[in-house]
Design a protein around this motif. Structure first.
Motif, PDB file in Angstrom:
ATOM      1  N   SER A  12       0.835  -1.195   0.000  1.00 37.02           N
ATOM      2  CA  SER A  12       0.000   0.000   0.000  1.00 37.02           C
ATOM      3  C   SER A  12       0.872   1.247   0.000  1.00 37.02           C
ATOM      4  CB  SER A  12      -0.916   0.008   1.221  1.00 37.02           C
ATOM      5  OG  SER A  12      -0.147   0.095   2.408  1.00 37.02           O
ATOM      6  N   MET A  13       0.190   2.393  -0.065  1.00 39.11           N
ATOM      7  CA  MET A  13       0.874   3.670  -0.128  1.00 39.11           C
ATOM      8  C   MET A  13       1.881   3.834   1.020  1.00 39.11           C
ATOM      9  SD  MET A  13      -0.889   7.459  -0.091  1.00 39.11           S
ATOM     10  CE  MET A  13      -2.415   6.729  -0.624  1.00 39.11           C
ATOM     11  N   LEU A  14       1.425   3.616   2.266  1.00 40.20           N
ATOM     12  CA  LEU A  14       2.270   3.842   3.428  1.00 40.20           C
ATOM     13  C   LEU A  14       3.389   2.806   3.524  1.00 40.20           C
ATOM     14  CD1 LEU A  14      -0.443   4.790   6.077  1.00 40.20           C
ATOM     15  CD2 LEU A  14       1.091   6.321   4.836  1.00 40.20           C
ATOM     16  N   GLU A  15       3.137   1.571   3.031  1.00 43.39           N
ATOM     17  CA  GLU A  15       4.163   0.519   3.068  1.00 43.39           C
ATOM     18  C   GLU A  15       5.234   0.720   2.006  1.00 43.39           C
ATOM     19  OE1 GLU A  15       1.369  -3.155   4.720  1.00 43.39           O
ATOM     20  OE2 GLU A  15       1.649  -2.846   2.570  1.00 43.39           O
ATOM     21  N   THR A  16       4.877   1.394   0.912  1.00 40.16           N
ATOM     22  CA  THR A  16       5.799   1.568  -0.210  1.00 40.16           C
ATOM     23  C   THR A  16       6.744   2.746  -0.006  1.00 40.16           C
ATOM     24  OG1 THR A  16       4.054   0.721  -1.647  1.00 40.16           O
ATOM     25  CG2 THR A  16       5.916   1.731  -2.730  1.00 40.16           C
ATOM     26  N   ILE A  17       6.286   3.767   0.710  1.00 41.74           N
ATOM     27  CA  ILE A  17       7.073   4.998   0.876  1.00 41.74           C
ATOM     28  C   ILE A  17       8.487   4.727   1.404  1.00 41.74           C
ATOM     29  CG2 ILE A  17       7.244   7.134   2.235  1.00 41.74           C
ATOM     30  CD1 ILE A  17       4.187   7.404   1.870  1.00 41.74           C
ATOM     31  N   PRO A  18       8.674   3.889   2.449  1.00 38.35           N
ATOM     32  CA  PRO A  18      10.038   3.654   2.951  1.00 38.35           C
ATOM     33  C   PRO A  18      10.982   3.089   1.891  1.00 38.35           C
ATOM     34  CG  PRO A  18       8.419   2.871   4.542  1.00 38.35           C
ATOM     35  CD  PRO A  18       7.663   3.222   3.304  1.00 38.35           C
ATOM     36  N   HIS A  38       6.026   4.806 -17.282  1.00 38.09           N
ATOM     37  CA  HIS A  38       5.964   6.247 -17.069  1.00 38.09           C
ATOM     38  C   HIS A  38       6.489   6.618 -15.690  1.00 38.09           C
ATOM     39  CE1 HIS A  38       2.361   5.197 -14.794  1.00 38.09           C
ATOM     40  NE2 HIS A  38       2.387   6.391 -14.266  1.00 38.09           N
ATOM     41  N   ASP A  39       6.881   7.869 -15.569  1.00 38.41           N
ATOM     42  CA  ASP A  39       7.383   8.415 -14.312  1.00 38.41           C
ATOM     43  C   ASP A  39       6.657   9.746 -14.112  1.00 38.41           C
ATOM     44  OD1 ASP A  39       8.809   9.952 -12.440  1.00 38.41           O
ATOM     45  OD2 ASP A  39      10.704   8.950 -12.891  1.00 38.41           O
ATOM     46  N   ASN A  40       5.730   9.771 -13.154  1.00 42.58           N
ATOM     47  CA  ASN A  40       4.861  10.941 -12.983  1.00 42.58           C
ATOM     48  C   ASN A  40       5.614  12.251 -12.782  1.00 42.58           C
ATOM     49  OD1 ASN A  40       2.585   9.414 -13.273  1.00 42.58           O
ATOM     50  ND2 ASN A  40       1.722   9.884 -11.280  1.00 42.58           N
ATOM     51  N   LYS A  41       6.532  12.262 -11.832  1.00 50.04           N
ATOM     52  CA  LYS A  41       7.236  13.509 -11.506  1.00 50.04           C
ATOM     53  C   LYS A  41       8.071  13.986 -12.684  1.00 50.04           C
ATOM     54  CE  LYS A  41      10.215  15.683  -8.046  1.00 50.04           C
ATOM     55  NZ  LYS A  41       9.282  16.783  -7.743  1.00 50.04           N
ATOM     56  N   PHE A  42       8.767  13.053 -13.308  1.00 52.59           N
ATOM     57  CA  PHE A  42       9.594  13.406 -14.456  1.00 52.59           C
ATOM     58  C   PHE A  42       8.733  13.918 -15.614  1.00 52.59           C
ATOM     59  CE2 PHE A  42      11.836  11.944 -18.367  1.00 52.59           C
ATOM     60  CZ  PHE A  42      12.812  12.917 -18.351  1.00 52.59           C
ATOM     61  N   ALA A  43       7.575  13.274 -15.822  1.00 52.74           N
ATOM     62  CA  ALA A  43       6.661  13.708 -16.886  1.00 52.74           C
ATOM     63  C   ALA A  43       6.205  15.147 -16.657  1.00 52.74           C
ATOM     64  CB  ALA A  43       5.464  12.772 -16.966  1.00 52.74           C
ATOM     65  N   GLU A  44       5.885  15.475 -15.406  1.00 51.71           N
ATOM     66  CA  GLU A  44       5.444  16.844 -15.088  1.00 51.71           C
ATOM     67  C   GLU A  44       6.556  17.858 -15.330  1.00 51.71           C
ATOM     68  OE1 GLU A  44       1.896  17.263 -11.996  1.00 51.71           O
ATOM     69  OE2 GLU A  44       3.726  16.525 -11.058  1.00 51.71           O
ATOM     70  N   ILE A  48      -4.752  11.422  -3.467  1.00 55.30           N
ATOM     71  CA  ILE A  48      -3.980  11.603  -2.229  1.00 55.30           C
ATOM     72  C   ILE A  48      -2.532  11.165  -2.471  1.00 55.30           C
ATOM     73  CG2 ILE A  48      -3.704  10.809   0.151  1.00 55.30           C
ATOM     74  CD1 ILE A  48      -6.801  10.473   0.210  1.00 55.30           C
ATOM     75  N   SER A  49      -2.375  10.023  -3.158  1.00 48.58           N
ATOM     76  CA  SER A  49      -1.039   9.505  -3.478  1.00 48.58           C
ATOM     77  C   SER A  49      -0.258  10.485  -4.351  1.00 48.58           C
ATOM     78  CB  SER A  49      -1.175   8.161  -4.200  1.00 48.58           C
ATOM     79  OG  SER A  49      -0.001   7.826  -4.878  1.00 48.58           O
ATOM     80  N   TYR A  50      -0.948  11.095  -5.303  1.00 47.94           N
ATOM     81  CA  TYR A  50      -0.323  12.039  -6.234  1.00 47.94           C
ATOM     82  C   TYR A  50       0.295  13.214  -5.479  1.00 47.94           C
ATOM     83  CZ  TYR A  50      -0.192  15.874  -9.648  1.00 47.94           C
ATOM     84  OH  TYR A  50       0.183  16.945 -10.415  1.00 47.94           O
ATOM     85  N   PHE A  51      -0.486  13.825  -4.586  1.00 46.97           N
ATOM     86  CA  PHE A  51       0.013  14.987  -3.840  1.00 46.97           C
ATOM     87  C   PHE A  51       1.024  14.572  -2.767  1.00 46.97           C
ATOM     88  CE2 PHE A  51      -3.925  16.803  -5.614  1.00 46.97           C
ATOM     89  CZ  PHE A  51      -3.383  17.946  -6.196  1.00 46.97           C
ATOM     90  N   ILE A  86       5.194  15.730  -2.341  1.00 44.21           N
ATOM     91  CA  ILE A  86       5.822  16.191  -1.097  1.00 44.21           C
ATOM     92  C   ILE A  86       7.029  15.325  -0.733  1.00 44.21           C
ATOM     93  CG2 ILE A  86       5.471  16.494   1.386  1.00 44.21           C
ATOM     94  CD1 ILE A  86       2.464  17.013   0.687  1.00 44.21           C
ATOM     95  N   ILE A  87       6.841  14.000  -0.829  1.00 40.11           N
ATOM     96  CA  ILE A  87       7.864  13.065  -0.338  1.00 40.11           C
ATOM     97  C   ILE A  87       8.995  12.856  -1.337  1.00 40.11           C
ATOM     98  CG2 ILE A  87       8.273  10.659   0.327  1.00 40.11           C
ATOM     99  CD1 ILE A  87       5.448  10.670   1.519  1.00 40.11           C
TER     100      ILE A  87
END
Length: 527
Positions: A105-111, A176-182, A214-217, A221-222
């Motif tokens: 999940s989102m919180l498990e993947t962040i680390p 795709h890579d979201n941040k790089f695409a932006e 929520i994941s996008y924003f 940040i992270i």
């Protein structure tokens, strides 16, 4: 006659040498799929007559003895160190292995993503200690026209500056890579494009869109790009985020006939399938040992979870259920890529062949292989798509979940979850379906035919655009202004507010006018 022929060959050689460009391809020495993809990029350019150097920045020493190129011979290494080796080995055995049982999940993947960023900090520090490698490139190689690197290999921007290479082309070995695409100005909306911590596909329910937003924003940040300084001047900030939009092209490992459709910039070039040379791979033959294995039974299924997610770390309950299911298929041979000699958990299962290494592409190209059970890594997804092989997709982590949905929608494969590996009925049903449902095999072959006959082959797309970039450099006309727009501008909130204000003003005027008319009529009536 011979003299004339030799003279002709000499002239042709001089002409071809004069038109060849010099490319530096920076490859990460970690992760089989990433290294393979960058190796194919290098080989595509070498095969077209260009001078190519591969600079492999080793993140783990064990990758030094592995070759990921064929026609490209000029390979230069920046060696790893003990700290990096220890860190990456720990990630492989600990951080990755936990995803066999965790949701991802989102919180498990962040680390995990934060761990990668810390690792790259150490890689860059190690590069600073090995500047003699770059100095040798400066001295002993011709000046490079273009540097090509994976978008997450931020240190390659420092290499570009150090070697004074005029043009850079970023590459993503994922779809795709979201941040790089932006940063490049490409439209990225969580309404249709899943992000780093979610992989839902392109059709999402309200709950999935909410989670994705929520994941996008959260990702913005992270997942910050590093704040490094240049190699030649420790006081000068290294341009990373502010520079990526200047790239003339971006190569992404996405194929329009496999991937979800989405809006792309004209500078974004889809080269998915570059790693699969079907004609060459079909010419490969398995050796006598594998030949005998494939002839043992009417059906053969290949099982592999890639190089990073090792089957030895699979929970015992999954392994026991796997064996139980396999035993129930008496006429099927199962080839299981397993990284240990200890296979005591499979005693009595004479239709399972364990192997630490498998010739995956040669097996996929063999018509005697009936199906492939895979973790859904993009390399494997591309390979089985081009070979038209029915598959069971069991994603474990990150983009594998999206890859599985991406391919399953073509109806030539079946998607299951990793938790289904412990469920006898679900796993057995999936294997039975992929082996005996003829529509699945038919759809898989149909996709392979489309890929075989696509108008432009990935290799040709890559080479032509890389040559154009080397010849003409940056293309400011391809720079999309979306990247400079604020949230208000992009979603036309200011325009909507302006039109709404006018509409309200007009409505107020109409209301006042009607009120006056009604009042006047009432007065006339009284008079």
């Amino acid at each position: 006659m011979n003299f004339k022929m030799l003279s002709l060959f000499h002239i042709l050689f001089l002409i071809s040498s004069g038109s060849a460009f010099n490319y530096l391809v920076v490859s990460p020495g970690f992760g089989h799929s990433h290294s393979t993809f960058m190796g194919k990029v290098a080989d595509a350019l070498s095969d077209s007559g260009h001078n190519v150097t591969v600079l492999t920045i080793l993140i783990n020493s064990k990758f030094r003895d592995k070759s990921f190129t064929k026609s490209t011979k000029d390979i230069v290494y920046v060696d790893s160190n003990e700290e990096l080796d220890r860190l990456t080995d720990l990630m492989e055995s600990g951080d990755f292995s936990r995803f066999w049982t965790e949701e991802g999940s989102m919180l498990e993947t962040i680390p995990s993503y934060q761990g990668f960023m810390k690792m790259f900090e150490r890689v860059y520090a190690n590069l600073r200690q090995n500047l003699h490698v770059l100095d040798e490139l400066k001295t002993n190689r011709p000046k490079y026209d273009v540097i090509i690197f994976e978008s997450f290999m931020f240190m390659a921007k420092a290499v570009q500056e150090y070697l004074e290479i005029p043009v850079f082309i970023p590459v993503t070995s994922v779809t795709h890579d979201n941040k790089f695409a932006e940063l490049s100005g490409e439209p990225v909306s969580p309404s249709y494009l899943s992000g780093y911590f979610t992989n839902f596909g392109n059709v999402m329910s309200f709950q999935e869109r909410l989670t994705n937003t929520i994941s996008y924003f959260l990702g913005k940040i992270i997942l910050q790009y590093p704040k490094w300084t240049t190699l030649q001047d420790p006081t000068k900030p290294l341009e990373i985020e502010t520079a990526y939009h200047r790239a003339p092209y971006i190569f992404i490992n996405s194929n329009p006939y496999i991937d979800f459709p989405r809006p792309l910039l004209s500078k974004t070039i889809q080269v998915g399938g570059l790693t699969v040379d079907v004609n060459k791979l079909k010419a490969e033959k398995v050796d006598e040992n594998w030949n005998k294995i494939l002839d043992q039974r009417p059906h053969t299924v290949l099982i592999s979870f890639g190089s990073m997610f090792k089957a030895i770390y699979m929970p015992d309950s999954y392994k026991a259920n796997f064996v139980k299911v396999m035993k129930s298929f008496k006429n099927v041979t199962f080839i299981w890529k397993y990284e240990s000699d200890d296979t005591s958990f499979a005693q009595g299962a004479d239709n399972i062949v364990f192997s630490k290494w498998i010739p995956q592409t040669a097996l996929l190209a063999d018509p005697r292989l009936s199906a492939f059970l895979t973790h859904g890594g993009l390399g494997s997804v591309n390979e089985l798509s081009y070979f038209g092989k029915p598959a069971i997709l069991c994603p474990l982590f990150a983009d594998q979940l999206r890859n599985a949905k991406m391919l399953a929608r073509h109806n030539g494969s079946i998607e299951i979850t990793k938790f289904d590996l412990a469920d006898y009925e679900t796993l057995r049903s999936a294997i039975h379906r992929v082996l005996f449902d003829k529509s699945i095999a038919k759809n898989a072959l149909n996709l392979a035919k489309r890929l075989e006959n696509q108008p432009m082959k990935p290799k040709e797309l890559l080479v032509r655009h890389a040559e154009f970039a080397a010849q003409f450099g940056e293309h400011h006309g391809l720079d999309c202004n979306i990247r400079n727009m604020s949230f208000v501008e992009y979603y036309l909130l200011d325009v909507i507010a302006f039109i709404s204000a006018i509409a309200v003003f007009v409505l107020v005027l109409v209301f006042c006018f009607v009120r006056k008319v009604i009042g006047a009529l009432g007065k006339l009536k009284k008079d």
